[in-house]
Design a protein around this motif. Structure first.
Motif, PDB file in Angstrom:
ATOM      1  N   PHE A   1       0.816  -1.223   0.000  1.00 21.34           N
ATOM      2  CA  PHE A   1       0.000   0.000   0.000  1.00 21.34           C
ATOM      3  C   PHE A   1       0.838   1.256   0.000  1.00 21.34           C
ATOM      4  CE2 PHE A   1      -2.645  -3.372   1.692  1.00 21.34           C
ATOM      5  CZ  PHE A   1      -3.655  -3.315   0.763  1.00 21.34           C
ATOM      6  N   SER A   2       2.161   1.101   0.136  1.00 19.96           N
ATOM      7  CA  SER A   2       2.995   2.299   0.048  1.00 19.96           C
ATOM      8  C   SER A   2       3.507   2.493  -1.374  1.00 19.96           C
ATOM      9  CB  SER A   2       4.162   2.195   1.039  1.00 19.96           C
ATOM     10  OG  SER A   2       4.861   0.988   0.835  1.00 19.96           O
ATOM     11  N   GLY A   3       3.038   1.656  -2.307  1.00 24.24           N
ATOM     12  CA  GLY A   3       3.360   1.902  -3.710  1.00 24.24           C
ATOM     13  C   GLY A   3       4.444   1.019  -4.273  1.00 24.24           C
ATOM     14  N   GLU A   4       5.218   0.304  -3.410  1.00 24.34           N
ATOM     15  CA  GLU A   4       6.287  -0.553  -3.950  1.00 24.34           C
ATOM     16  C   GLU A   4       5.707  -1.925  -4.266  1.00 24.34           C
ATOM     17  OE1 GLU A   4       6.769   1.087  -0.969  1.00 24.34           O
ATOM     18  OE2 GLU A   4       7.956   2.747  -1.776  1.00 24.34           O
ATOM     19  N   TRP A   5       4.837  -2.005  -5.270  1.00 20.47           N
ATOM     20  CA  TRP A   5       4.098  -3.225  -5.605  1.00 20.47           C
ATOM     21  C   TRP A   5       4.996  -4.372  -6.059  1.00 20.47           C
ATOM     22  CZ3 TRP A   5       5.249  -4.166 -10.644  1.00 20.47           C
ATOM     23  CH2 TRP A   5       5.659  -3.062 -11.434  1.00 20.47           C
ATOM     24  N   TRP A   6       6.147  -3.988  -6.663  1.00 18.03           N
ATOM     25  CA  TRP A   6       6.968  -5.061  -7.260  1.00 18.03           C
ATOM     26  C   TRP A   6       7.569  -6.013  -6.235  1.00 18.03           C
ATOM     27  CZ3 TRP A   6       8.012   0.146  -7.242  1.00 18.03           C
ATOM     28  CH2 TRP A   6       9.110   0.568  -6.465  1.00 18.03           C
ATOM     29  N   ILE A   7       7.732  -5.500  -5.001  1.00 20.91           N
ATOM     30  CA  ILE A   7       8.336  -6.359  -3.982  1.00 20.91           C
ATOM     31  C   ILE A   7       7.429  -7.561  -3.684  1.00 20.91           C
ATOM     32  CG2 ILE A   7       9.278  -6.424  -1.628  1.00 20.91           C
ATOM     33  CD1 ILE A   7       9.818  -3.470  -1.868  1.00 20.91           C
ATOM     34  N   LEU A   8       6.124  -7.361  -3.791  1.00 18.70           N
ATOM     35  CA  LEU A   8       5.173  -8.452  -3.569  1.00 18.70           C
ATOM     36  C   LEU A   8       4.892  -9.209  -4.862  1.00 18.70           C
ATOM     37  CD1 LEU A   8       2.993  -9.930  -1.879  1.00 18.70           C
ATOM     38  CD2 LEU A   8       1.394  -8.196  -2.687  1.00 18.70           C
ATOM     39  N   LEU A   9       4.667  -8.476  -5.945  1.00 21.30           N
ATOM     40  CA  LEU A   9       4.109  -9.079  -7.150  1.00 21.30           C
ATOM     41  C   LEU A   9       5.002 -10.177  -7.744  1.00 21.30           C
ATOM     42  CD1 LEU A   9       1.728  -8.912  -9.164  1.00 21.30           C
ATOM     43  CD2 LEU A   9       3.265  -7.571 -10.620  1.00 21.30           C
ATOM     44  N   PHE A  10       6.303  -9.886  -7.900  1.00 22.21           N
ATOM     45  CA  PHE A  10       7.129 -10.855  -8.635  1.00 22.21           C
ATOM     46  C   PHE A  10       7.329 -12.170  -7.891  1.00 22.21           C
ATOM     47  CE2 PHE A  10       8.228  -6.775 -10.694  1.00 22.21           C
ATOM     48  CZ  PHE A  10       7.686  -7.081 -11.930  1.00 22.21           C
ATOM     49  N   PRO A  11       7.597 -12.153  -6.578  1.00 25.54           N
ATOM     50  CA  PRO A  11       7.659 -13.448  -5.880  1.00 25.54           C
ATOM     51  C   PRO A  11       6.324 -14.179  -5.944  1.00 25.54           C
ATOM     52  CG  PRO A  11       8.611 -11.724  -4.533  1.00 25.54           C
ATOM     53  CD  PRO A  11       7.967 -11.039  -5.703  1.00 25.54           C
ATOM     54  N   ALA A  12       5.222 -13.422  -5.848  1.00 23.02           N
ATOM     55  CA  ALA A  12       3.911 -14.067  -5.876  1.00 23.02           C
ATOM     56  C   ALA A  12       3.661 -14.707  -7.228  1.00 23.02           C
ATOM     57  CB  ALA A  12       2.817 -13.044  -5.557  1.00 23.02           C
ATOM     58  N   LEU A  13       4.023 -14.011  -8.315  1.00 21.54           N
ATOM     59  CA  LEU A  13       3.836 -14.574  -9.650  1.00 21.54           C
ATOM     60  C   LEU A  13       4.678 -15.839  -9.826  1.00 21.54           C
ATOM     61  CD1 LEU A  13       3.690 -11.552 -12.135  1.00 21.54           C
ATOM     62  CD2 LEU A  13       1.877 -13.182 -11.549  1.00 21.54           C
ATOM     63  N   THR A  14       5.887 -15.808  -9.314  1.00 20.46           N
ATOM     64  CA  THR A  14       6.753 -16.987  -9.432  1.00 20.46           C
ATOM     65  C   THR A  14       6.126 -18.175  -8.718  1.00 20.46           C
ATOM     66  OG1 THR A  14       8.585 -15.458  -9.328  1.00 20.46           O
ATOM     67  CG2 THR A  14       9.117 -17.800  -9.164  1.00 20.46           C
ATOM     68  N   LEU A  15       5.635 -17.918  -7.505  1.00 19.58           N
ATOM     69  CA  LEU A  15       5.004 -18.997  -6.737  1.00 19.58           C
ATOM     70  C   LEU A  15       3.811 -19.549  -7.503  1.00 19.58           C
ATOM     71  CD1 LEU A  15       4.832 -20.574  -4.025  1.00 19.58           C
ATOM     72  CD2 LEU A  15       3.176 -18.860  -3.289  1.00 19.58           C
ATOM     73  N   LEU A  16       3.011 -18.639  -8.063  1.00 25.79           N
ATOM     74  CA  LEU A  16       1.824 -19.042  -8.805  1.00 25.79           C
ATOM     75  C   LEU A  16       2.229 -19.916  -9.994  1.00 25.79           C
ATOM     76  CD1 LEU A  16      -1.290 -18.554  -9.126  1.00 25.79           C
ATOM     77  CD2 LEU A  16      -0.666 -16.865 -10.850  1.00 25.79           C
ATOM     78  N   ALA A  17       3.210 -19.423 -10.767  1.00 21.57           N
ATOM     79  CA  ALA A  17       3.630 -20.160 -11.963  1.00 21.57           C
ATOM     80  C   ALA A  17       4.155 -21.538 -11.586  1.00 21.57           C
ATOM     81  CB  ALA A  17       4.711 -19.371 -12.707  1.00 21.57           C
ATOM     82  N   LEU A  18       4.938 -21.599 -10.507  1.00 18.80           N
ATOM     83  CA  LEU A  18       5.530 -22.870 -10.087  1.00 18.80           C
ATOM     84  C   LEU A  18       4.456 -23.857  -9.646  1.00 18.80           C
ATOM     85  CD1 LEU A  18       8.063 -24.511  -9.496  1.00 18.80           C
ATOM     86  CD2 LEU A  18       8.187 -23.433  -7.259  1.00 18.80           C
ATOM     87  N   ALA A  19       3.594 -23.397  -8.722  1.00 21.62           N
ATOM     88  CA  ALA A  19       2.576 -24.295  -8.182  1.00 21.62           C
ATOM     89  C   ALA A  19       1.616 -24.731  -9.278  1.00 21.62           C
ATOM     90  CB  ALA A  19       1.818 -23.611  -7.052  1.00 21.62           C
ATOM     91  N   LEU A  20       1.218 -23.797 -10.133  1.00 21.44           N
ATOM     92  CA  LEU A  20       0.251 -24.116 -11.179  1.00 21.44           C
ATOM     93  C   LEU A  20       0.830 -25.112 -12.179  1.00 21.44           C
ATOM     94  CD1 LEU A  20      -2.595 -23.331 -12.118  1.00 21.44           C
ATOM     95  CD2 LEU A  20      -1.530 -21.681 -13.654  1.00 21.44           C
ATOM     96  N   SER A  21       2.067 -24.869 -12.617  1.00 28.21           N
ATOM     97  CA  SER A  21       2.609 -25.752 -13.650  1.00 28.21           C
ATOM     98  C   SER A  21       2.867 -27.152 -13.097  1.00 28.21           C
ATOM     99  CB  SER A  21       3.882 -25.149 -14.263  1.00 28.21           C
ATOM    100  OG  SER A  21       4.835 -24.919 -13.274  1.00 28.21           O
ATOM    101  N   VAL A  22       3.337 -27.239 -11.849  1.00 16.60           N
ATOM    102  CA  VAL A  22       3.550 -28.567 -11.270  1.00 16.60           C
ATOM    103  C   VAL A  22       2.217 -29.292 -11.129  1.00 16.60           C
ATOM    104  CG1 VAL A  22       4.322 -29.810  -9.221  1.00 16.60           C
ATOM    105  CG2 VAL A  22       5.680 -27.930 -10.106  1.00 16.60           C
ATOM    106  N   ASN A  23       1.203 -28.556 -10.712  1.00 14.33           N
ATOM    107  CA  ASN A  23      -0.110 -29.140 -10.545  1.00 14.33           C
ATOM    108  C   ASN A  23      -0.675 -29.635 -11.880  1.00 14.33           C
ATOM    109  OD1 ASN A  23      -2.423 -29.891  -9.259  1.00 14.33           O
ATOM    110  ND2 ASN A  23      -2.661 -27.954  -8.176  1.00 14.33           N
ATOM    111  N   LEU A  24      -0.509 -28.801 -12.925  1.00 13.29           N
ATOM    112  CA  LEU A  24      -0.985 -29.206 -14.253  1.00 13.29           C
ATOM    113  C   LEU A  24      -0.267 -30.465 -14.728  1.00 13.29           C
ATOM    114  CD1 LEU A  24      -1.348 -25.773 -16.050  1.00 13.29           C
ATOM    115  CD2 LEU A  24      -3.175 -27.384 -15.474  1.00 13.29           C
ATOM    116  N   LEU A  25       1.028 -30.539 -14.437  1.00 12.55           N
ATOM    117  CA  LEU A  25       1.781 -31.735 -14.798  1.00 12.55           C
ATOM    118  C   LEU A  25       1.207 -32.959 -14.088  1.00 12.55           C
ATOM    119  CD1 LEU A  25       5.613 -31.023 -14.889  1.00 12.55           C
ATOM    120  CD2 LEU A  25       4.133 -31.833 -16.718  1.00 12.55           C
ATOM    121  N   GLY A  26       0.876 -32.771 -12.822  1.00 13.42           N
ATOM    122  CA  GLY A  26       0.293 -33.865 -12.053  1.00 13.42           C
ATOM    123  C   GLY A  26      -1.030 -34.306 -12.651  1.00 13.42           C
ATOM    124  N   ASP A  27      -1.857 -33.346 -13.045  1.00  8.49           N
ATOM    125  CA  ASP A  27      -3.150 -33.676 -13.657  1.00  8.49           C
ATOM    126  C   ASP A  27      -2.959 -34.456 -14.943  1.00  8.49           C
ATOM    127  OD1 ASP A  27      -4.674 -32.608 -11.749  1.00  8.49           O
ATOM    128  OD2 ASP A  27      -5.173 -30.753 -12.804  1.00  8.49           O
TER     129      ASP A  27
END
Lengths: 334, 313, 329
Positions: free
Chosen positions: B276-302
């Motif tokens: 909320f202080s405007g430095e969005w990138w500190i949160l966004l990029f790690p979160a996107l990485t986590l999302l991409a990792l978890a999603l792709s591994v999960n899709l592989l499992g499916d």
């Protein structure tokens, strides 16, 4: 000196088929038992093929499993070559175990799909420590050739073979511990007729070559007729008749045996007269009292409904039917 | 001992390429994308020390003046440019993500291995022995299933910390985390393995081994285990995604790995303070990485689950 | 010659797979006359069940009819829309499958299933349909049919269930009943009863029967004519007595010798070496040539068509080709 290889005395097996404890309490049901084998006794002589025939629920597979130690008998005794089989005693059984083997019904389930054929066949050799090193490989190759496959097949996996070839592999495995006695549980009922003929011929050749004794379990009377010297007929866990193979087919003593013979389709189109078969095998959990066959028997008498018949000696074996012992009860009445 | 492996056989890669699984893989674009994404992240995580442009954990290399640099913009004071920006202490976000993914994946893999080892062993025993052993093990499993696994992991984590002397807490934290997640996830493996074992043990090849008196342990390990591994692999793949998320959740809640060794979850926790202080990138990029990792591994499992299911083939 | 009830001509069924298209049925032709029982016999994988499934439009994907035609009383039925085909199934062609347990819905009583089938295809009131259903059950030998009709399938024994399935197949007065291994799941002593009921109930109601089985004994007892399938092709077709007692195709005669019987006491059974080829490895020429003891050059080169042998017999074997005989003389 007796030439009996396997002797079964009073072999009985109950299965607990009760509902779970909670259901029994709530529904006020008692424990229920299924008697799959009820006081079965027979002897198998060295070198012969003894067959057990019966329909579903007759207990033929249960008996086979008890003989090779896959199931524990509830009562009764099995003696192999004069020695009582006690599967609980590991060391004493080890030497006995090597001497008998089993061939199963379904060649698609009896070979581990993840193992190479060579390892499958070598398993008994390794388990009993019969050979080591290079010798095992040579023996496996020899066994494969004995059953009509090639030594190079040892490197393949079971899925590369047809049903008949797989049954040959199963036979090679059974032979690998050099047994004297093989229990064959419906060895061809999963196979096509042309393949069945190959396997039956192979089993006969092996019997001659290695002096094997077979216990053949089957529901197919024609196969039994072709393969065996003596036959035991089972109905709802009881042995109703034992006789020499020829005699059983020409002169059946028990009405159930007669009915089974009549049920076999007549391939020769001889137009032989057959008594129509009636009824079905009842639920083995609550078998009829007295003689279990009485509801289907064309010759049923009052005592059949109450008294379980005992085995009575016949020309070449025994039969358990009140008709045969008719003389005795009548005499008592008169 | 004689080995029945053939001496001449087709190239293993050729055979693998021709297998049904490989065919199903080639026919599934989603699986290919998922595999590529997972592999890139896994590769980057393994080689983080060589790939990362900065070492975010070396205080000497950090310059507080670099703090809060937005992505792809030169820093107002130093003029340094960072792809994904920097955090409050001037650490390069891209580098922290590489190192963070390394820890996340390590914890995930180890937790899955631990849960697998435990679940497979207990499942095999329960399925093969049956009777009271089976009843006891499965009731324990049932009870455990009534709790959300993340709560359970929290509980185990808390209890374990109570036992470990404070001096070792930091060093042991990652192992405690692995055990906590593993203990929370073993039930699935045990159930699947138990079910498959009960099917396999009645098959005739197992009976054939019993007739010759093969030892139960040998039957379990050499006969049954190889035949129940298919479904286990499927759960393990999906379980990896779950374990990574569980680790992130625990770290986000502040009970996971210490901030000195931040995982993706820790990074997200740190980042949300600046959202909320405007430095969005500190949160966004790690979160996107986590999302991409978890999603792709999960899709592989499916995909793996479908590919191994003969009915859907 | 009158139009046969069912006429199958050059039926081809293919399964596209990633390793090429497998031809599971290869130009299969046969007729079934009205009121006739045709036995279809063959080993597993010969295509006998597939023939039945193709006729009633129940081929499982990705299998498809790739050629030939199926006519029911002269009308083509192989190219009907699924909707129209559904009306043919049940109404004009009844079906009996191997496992009676899966052919009946366990959630509905026998009455509900029978009445629903009857009313779907025939214009009858609920009451009349029920009366009809009881009559059918009675006919297939279910004791106390009027009472037992309200039971669920699991209340019946295996043999009784198969009787119910036969009643269900006959419910809408079909012209043809296709029975696929109707006795295989049953006990020996029950098989004979079911075969009798099936044959008599169908013939009585004027339905022809296509009896698919691997069991020559069942064919011998039941069928008027028999078609022997091998590797997706008809090897021999003819009256049962002729085929069983004097088989002409080397495969059929080998098969007959391979069956142990109660009367024959030969020490060894005749055996055909090898096994039926897999669909992806059917040899050129006659599919049976690698196993045949009479094989000659032509068998390895050309595929034999069905050759008429008189008396309604047809054999797909070059041994019986007239041209060749002439050439030899």
């Amino acid at each position: 000196m007796s030439d009996t290889l396997l002797s079964v005395q009073g072999l009985t097996r109950h299965f607990d088929v009760s509902k779970p404890w909670l259901n029994r309490v709530i529904e006020r049901d008692d424990r229920q038992y299924l008697t799959a084998s009820d006081d079965v006794s027979f002897d198998i002589r060295k070198g012969e093929t003894f067959a057990l025939v019966g329909e579903s629920g007759s207990g033929k597979s249960t008996i086979a499993k008890m003989i090779v130690g896959l199931l524990e008998p509830s009562a009764g005794e099995i003696r192999f070559d004069g020695k009582a089989m006690d599967f609980a005693s590991g060391a004493a059984m080890r030497t006995l175990r090597r001497r008998f083997q089993m061939i199963f019904q379904d060649p698609f389930a009896s070979l581990n799909p993840r193992w190479r054929v060579g390892d499958i066949i070598a398993e008994p050799i390794r388990t009993f420590g019969l050979m080591r090193g290079e010798e095992i490989g040579r023996e496996v190759g020899r066994l494969l050739e004995v059953v009509g496959l090639s030594a190079a097949d040892a490197a393949k996996f079971p899925h590369e073979f047809s049903g008949g070839q797989r049954q040959r592999i199963a036979i090679a495995r059974a032979l690998s511990s050099r047994p004297e006695f093989i229990v064959c549980d419906e060895p061809t009922s999963a196979l096509d007729v042309s393949v069945q003929a190959q396997i039956l011929n192979l089993m006969r050749d092996l019997q001659d070559e290695f002096g094997l004794t077979y216990l053949l379990i089957s529901h197919d009377l024609s196969v039994v007729r072709h393969m065996s010297n003596r036959i035991g007929v089972l109905y709802l866990g009881r042995l109703v008749e034992v006789a020499d193979a020829k005699r059983l087919f020409t002169d059946p003593q028990h009405p159930y045996t007669r009915m089974l013979l009549d049920a076999v389709p007549d391939l020769a189109l001889s137009g032989r007269r057959r008594t129509p078969v009636t009824g079905e095998v009842p639920n083995p959990i609550n078998p009829p009292p007295g003689c279990a066959f009485h509801p289907r028997c064309p010759h049923v008498m009052p005592e059949c409904r109450q008294i379980q018949p005992h085995s009575i000696p016949t020309a070449t074996g025994t039969a358990a039917c009140h008709l045969l012992g008719q003389g005795a009860p009548r005499a008592q009445q008169g | 001992m004689t080995d029945f492996t053939p001496e001449t056989r087709p190239n293993i890669f050729l055979r693998a390429w021709d297998s049904d699984i490989a065919y199903s893989f080639r026919r599934s674009p989603l699986a290919i994308v998922a595999a590529v994404v997972s592999l890139i992240i896994i590769f980057a995580a393994i080689f983080a020390p060589w790939l990362a442009p900065h070492d975010p954990f070396n205080p000497a290399s950090l310059n507080l003046m670099d703090g809060f640099t937005p992505p792809m913009e030169p820093n107002a004071f130093t003029g340094n440019v960072y792809w994904l920006g920097t955090d409050d202490q001037g650490r390069d976000i891209f580098s922290t993500i590489l190192y963070g993914a390394r820890i996340s994946l390590f914890v995930g893999f180890m937790a899955v291995l631990f849960a697998m080892a435990l679940g497979i062993t207990l499942g095999l025993i329960a399925g093969y022995r049956g009777g009271w052993v089976d009843s006891v093990l499965m009731r324990v499993a049932d009870v455990q299933l009534t709790f959300p696994s993340i709560l359970l992991a929290l509980l185990i984590f808390g209890v374990a910390r109570g036992f470990i002397p404070p001096a070792y807490r930091e060093a042991m934290a990652i192992w405690v985390l692995i055990v906590a997640i593993g203990l929370a996830e073993w039930v699935q493996y045990a159930r699947v393995v138990r079910g498959a074992t009960m099917v396999e043990k009645n098959k005739e090849y197992v009976q054939a081994a019993r007739v010759i008196g093969a030892h139960p342990t040998k039957i379990l390990v050499r006969h049954i285990l190889p035949n129940v591994m298919g479904p286990v692999l499927v759960i393990a793949t999906i379980g990896l995604a779950l374990a990574i998320i569980a680790e992130a959740t625990l770290s986000f809640l502040g009970v996971g790995v210490p901030p000195t060794q931040p995982s993706l979850g820790t990074l997200i926790r740190i980042g949300q303070g600046f959202l909320f202080s405007g430095e969005w990138w500190i949160l966004l990029f790690p979160a996107l990485t986590l999302l991409a990792l978890a999603l792709s591994v999960n899709l592989l499992g499916d995909w793996l689950r479908d590919a191994l299911n003969p009915r859907l083939r | 010659m009158p139009t046969p009830l069912l006429s199958v001509r050059d039926l081809v069924v293919e399964f596209p797979t990633r390793r090429g298209t497998l031809r599971a049925l290869d130009h299969v032709s046969f007729d079934i006359a009205e009121g006739e029982v045709l036995g279809m016999v063959g080993e597993s994988g010969a295509g006998k069940s597939l023939t039945g499934a193709a006729i009633i439009g129940l081929l499982e994907a990705p299998g498809r009819i790739a050629g030939g035609e199926v006519r029911l009383k002269g009308e083509r039925i192989d190219n009907l829309s699924p909707e129209k085909m559904r009306r043919v199934r049940g109404r004009r062609i009844g079906m009996v499958f191997q496992d009676p347990l899966t052919s009946l819905n366990p959630l509905y009583t026998v009455a509900e299933q029978l009445i629903e089938t009857i009313r779907t295809h025939l214009d009858l009131s609920e009451k009349d349909a029920r009366k009809r259903a009881v009559g059918l059950l009675d006919r297939v030998g279910i004791p106390a049919a009027a009472r037992r009709i309200d039971d669920y399938p699991h209340h019946f024994s295996g043999g009784m269930r198969q009787r119910v399935v036969i009643a269900l197949a006959l419910a809408a007065e079909p012209e043809l009943v296709i029975a696929d291994e109707p006795t295989t799941a049953l006990d020996v002593s029950v098989q004979a009863q079911i075969i009798d009921v099936l044959k008599e109930a169908c013939i009585e109601r004027g339905a022809s029967v296509m009896l698919i089985t691997h069991d020559m004994g069942v064919i011998a007892e039941t069928a008027d004519r028999v078609a022997v399938l091998y590797a997706g092709r008809v090897a021999e077709i003819g009256p049962v007595r002729d085929v069983i007692q004097a088989a002409e195709h080397p495969y059929t005669s080998g098969l007959m010798g391979a069956i142990p019987t109660l009367t024959q006491t030969a020490d060894r059974l005749t055996q055909i070496p090898g096994s039926m080829p897999r669909l992806n490895a059917i040899p050129q020429g006659c599919a049976f040539n690698p196993r045949c003891k009479h094989v000659f050059d032509r068998c390895r080169r050309d595929r034999p068509e069905l050759i008429a042998r008189g008396g309604g017999r047809h054999v797909a074997c070059w041994l019986f080709d007239r041209e060749m005989e002439k050439a030899d003389v």
